[in-house]
Design an enzyme around this catalytic site. Sequence first.
Site, PDB file in Angstrom:
ATOM      1  N   ASP A 142       0.835  -1.779   0.318  1.00 35.91           N
ATOM      2  CA  ASP A 142       0.456  -0.239  -0.421  1.00 35.91           C
ATOM      3  C   ASP A 142       0.572   1.662  -0.192  1.00 35.91           C
ATOM      4  OD1 ASP A 142      -1.861   2.031   0.470  1.00 35.91           O
ATOM      5  OD2 ASP A 142      -3.236   0.581   2.049  1.00 35.91           O
ATOM      6  N   ARG A 144      -0.028   4.391   0.062  1.00 39.58           N
ATOM      7  CA  ARG A 144      -1.429   5.663   0.180  1.00 39.58           C
ATOM      8  C   ARG A 144      -0.363   6.060   1.107  1.00 39.58           C
ATOM      9  NH1 ARG A 144      -6.575   3.624   0.192  1.00 39.58           N
ATOM     10  NH2 ARG A 144      -5.605   1.560   1.334  1.00 39.58           N
TER      11      ARG A 144
END
Length: 216
Positions: A142, A144
């Site tokens: 991930d 983000r």
Amino acid sequence: MAMRPPTATIRTQVVLPLRFADGYATGARVFSFDGLVDGREHLAFALGDRMADPPAGGHRAVPLIRAHSECLTGDVFGSQRCDCGPQLREAVERIADAGGYLLYLRQEGRGIGLYSKLEAYALQDTGVDTYEANLALGHREDERSYVAAAQMLQALGVSRVALLSNNPDKALQLRACGVTVVAQVPTAVHVSAENVRYLEAKVRRGGHTLDLSRPA
Ligand SMILES: [Zn+2]
């Protein structure tokens, strides 16, 4: 220890009447920004009583916030491989009811980008899950970041939020940037035959608090 991200400023704000495919309509005030750390064109949508500028009588309640990462396939085209479209639609209505901000973050595919996300989908069709696919493509599970989200909140004068999310990482990252998350509000579960494996991976690998036994 919270770090304070660089200050961003509001660049433009304009009223945008919204109407979704199912007929739901609401008003929004959309904000753009100068000085966001990653240079991307993130947006904030003020909804409900937060649309008023300046607020009539001020805002007493803590605003409801959703940090939604862009998903072109799900948000725009209604792809059934994920739950982003229904999540976005739910968030807009709940925030309009409660008063708050939808932060629309231009970090497609958990931050790996649109083309890489499609490559990850192709890998998932061979049996690996959404997180393993990112790793196989040389990305992190991930990628983000919510630093720009924290900057946007700061520019909007928001320091305390109720966070509409099932993802513990969002609250952690926002707190690390000095945002006070007073409550984490779960979203509904939007499960379908096509996205159930994706949602199971979110629970197993991403620590999301989703009860998949509960119908949407
Ligand atoms: Zn999606």
